[in-house]
Write an enzyme that holds these catalytic residues in place. Sequence first.
Site, PDB file in Angstrom:
ATOM      1  N   TRP A  65      -5.924  34.213 -17.711  1.00  0.00           N
ATOM      2  CA  TRP A  65      -7.167  34.588 -18.380  1.00  0.00           C
ATOM      3  C   TRP A  65      -8.375  34.247 -17.510  1.00  0.00           C
ATOM      4  O   TRP A  65      -8.398  33.224 -16.824  1.00  0.00           O
ATOM      5  CB  TRP A  65      -7.269  33.814 -19.703  1.00  0.00           C
ATOM      6  CG  TRP A  65      -8.587  33.878 -20.399  1.00  0.00           C
ATOM      7  CD1 TRP A  65      -9.681  33.092 -20.169  1.00  0.00           C
ATOM      8  CD2 TRP A  65      -8.968  34.770 -21.441  1.00  0.00           C
ATOM      9  NE1 TRP A  65     -10.717  33.442 -20.999  1.00  0.00           N
ATOM     10  CE2 TRP A  65     -10.299  34.467 -21.798  1.00  0.00           C
ATOM     11  CE3 TRP A  65      -8.307  35.794 -22.124  1.00  0.00           C
ATOM     12  CZ2 TRP A  65     -10.985  35.153 -22.803  1.00  0.00           C
ATOM     13  CZ3 TRP A  65      -8.992  36.470 -23.128  1.00  0.00           C
ATOM     14  CH2 TRP A  65     -10.313  36.138 -23.460  1.00  0.00           C
ATOM     15  N   ASN A  67     -12.857  34.391 -17.986  1.00  0.00           N
ATOM     16  CA  ASN A  67     -14.097  34.886 -18.574  1.00  0.00           C
ATOM     17  C   ASN A  67     -15.288  34.450 -17.737  1.00  0.00           C
ATOM     18  O   ASN A  67     -15.316  34.729 -16.535  1.00  0.00           O
ATOM     19  CB  ASN A  67     -14.221  34.624 -20.074  1.00  0.00           C
ATOM     20  CG  ASN A  67     -14.134  33.199 -20.516  1.00  0.00           C
ATOM     21  OD1 ASN A  67     -13.097  32.570 -20.386  1.00  0.00           O
ATOM     22  ND2 ASN A  67     -15.219  32.670 -21.064  1.00  0.00           N
ATOM     23  N   ASP A  68     -16.295  33.802 -18.282  1.00  0.00           N
ATOM     24  CA  ASP A  68     -17.594  33.650 -17.626  1.00  0.00           C
ATOM     25  C   ASP A  68     -17.554  33.298 -16.138  1.00  0.00           C
ATOM     26  O   ASP A  68     -16.831  32.393 -15.728  1.00  0.00           O
ATOM     27  CB  ASP A  68     -18.393  32.513 -18.279  1.00  0.00           C
ATOM     28  CG  ASP A  68     -18.496  32.645 -19.763  1.00  0.00           C
ATOM     29  OD1 ASP A  68     -18.049  33.654 -20.307  1.00  0.00           O
ATOM     30  OD2 ASP A  68     -19.036  31.722 -20.389  1.00  0.00           O
ATOM     31  N   GLN A  85     -14.231  30.785 -15.490  1.00  0.00           N
ATOM     32  CA  GLN A  85     -13.367  30.196 -16.492  1.00  0.00           C
ATOM     33  C   GLN A  85     -11.989  30.842 -16.404  1.00  0.00           C
ATOM     34  O   GLN A  85     -11.865  32.071 -16.397  1.00  0.00           O
ATOM     35  CB  GLN A  85     -13.966  30.424 -17.869  1.00  0.00           C
ATOM     36  CG  GLN A  85     -15.364  29.845 -18.039  1.00  0.00           C
ATOM     37  CD  GLN A  85     -15.353  28.325 -18.060  1.00  0.00           C
ATOM     38  OE1 GLN A  85     -14.948  27.710 -19.025  1.00  0.00           O
ATOM     39  NE2 GLN A  85     -15.810  27.730 -16.977  1.00  0.00           N
TER      40      GLN A  85
END
Length: 529
Positions: A65, A67-68, A85
């Site tokens: 995974w 994200n940001d 992240q």
Amino acid sequence: AAPGAVRIMRPPNALIPMAIAAALCLVAVPLTAGTAASARALVDAQRSVTDAHQPQYHVRPQTGWLNDPNGPFQSADGTYHVFFQHNPHGASWGNIVWGHAASKDLARWTLEAPILTDPPDYQLGGAWSGSVFELEGQPVALYTCTDKRHRQAQCLARPDDASLKTWTRDPKNPVLTAPPRGASTKNWRDPTEALRWNGATYVFVGAGGPTGGVVVAYEVTADGFAETSAPLWRAPRVLGCRRWHETGCASMMIECPDLLPLKTQGRAVKYALKLSLGAEQHRDVFLVGDLVGGGDGAPVFEPDASVPPRCAGSADIPGATLLDCGGAYASKSFGDRKGRRISFSWLADYGGPKTPELLDYNGTLTLPRVVSWKGGSLRYAFARELRELRTGRRISTRAFPAALDGLADAAELRFSLNQTDANVLATLRRRGAALEARLACAADRCGLTISDGDRDTICAMTASIAPGEPLAVAAYVDASVVEWDLAEGRAACAHRWYAPGSRRDALEVDVVGKPRVELAAWQLGSAYV
């Protein structure tokens, strides 16, 4: 939200579900595995993974995974770094650390081992979003650290050497423990890089308040961080909202703030304040204005520039404009040694019913974009270094339909035309899937609408263009990721395009309408070295 309970693989629509939106921009449950050898093994294993939907020249881990973006930074030797992240152990949110990629040219990247692993007690809830910048001449990471109850504080870490591959936490962590006035311990996070202003140094943190979101200012002193008498910016009062997750209440909480100096001839003439609005919005918006001195001399942001809209849809804050018209979120910028402001965003693998049933990865960073201020508008244009990814010869044509061999999953497309009363439909096809781009211009305004094969609108961009000015539309296709640019950065859209089946060689492009369109195209190589 309960971060540990989130397990999302295929949401019912393109919006981030509420449970995950309440926490994403902050991100994070820490990785408990810790040796450099085990981290390197994860990186090496990721390099061998690929499938038909997986981007090849965007920054992303090949499994797990993302994200940001966190802490994009250029070190003294010229190396570009971007942290993000990352959960190395699964394609859903959890077990998250700071991933790391490094580049010499913003085009080709090397995946490095994750940092901020093996958490102490104050970070058992995770190393959430933050920034990397120079403080007293040395790089530091300032990030949100959370305990196992997800109470938030701010922490510092310093690199062990110039490579930025390993970091050591400050022994005084957390360096900021008390939330700002009016905020709770679970609603203040995502510190920015430092701003040097009027002889003092400041950082800013996003927070939620009882009447609206706020970007809090802290002066950096020899004794630590001191909250200023007034915030950098406060959202207009929101009535009828109890929580920021509710419909129409996204501005009750500001995530991932970013203050960008907009420069002309090396001097900041304006500032853009970027705000990430989560919940049902899941959009980045920005205001343009100036910094003025508050009661204690600290900076206060005052919006004062009228910025033309770039996208269809509401920005949820009066005077604000959407930054990206598609699915990009949580953008983070930095200044490089060429004097440019460069920004990355997060694009999730959320595409509604067309999202593949099972992915062993989720999320990518968008391509680097250069943020500038020209002619009274904010530009958000692709970095020129991306041209280094071109392989083989340039393909040029004015005859359509055209079959572009070898370009189905890794292409740069540039359309050029005279914009006067333009009405053009361009259709891209690969592996049985279609994507439509409709361009319409009248007087000094052009609109570009992207839709899928079912004519569902993905994004709608708009731009003001001087009469007679040539018009350019650029698109980067990278497996399931497509990024658009309208009129040299006047509007942008990043989105997913899932095409069924295995990889094939040809990208078919058809163009109908007036005036005549010229297409230049290149096959692009992998970013990974």
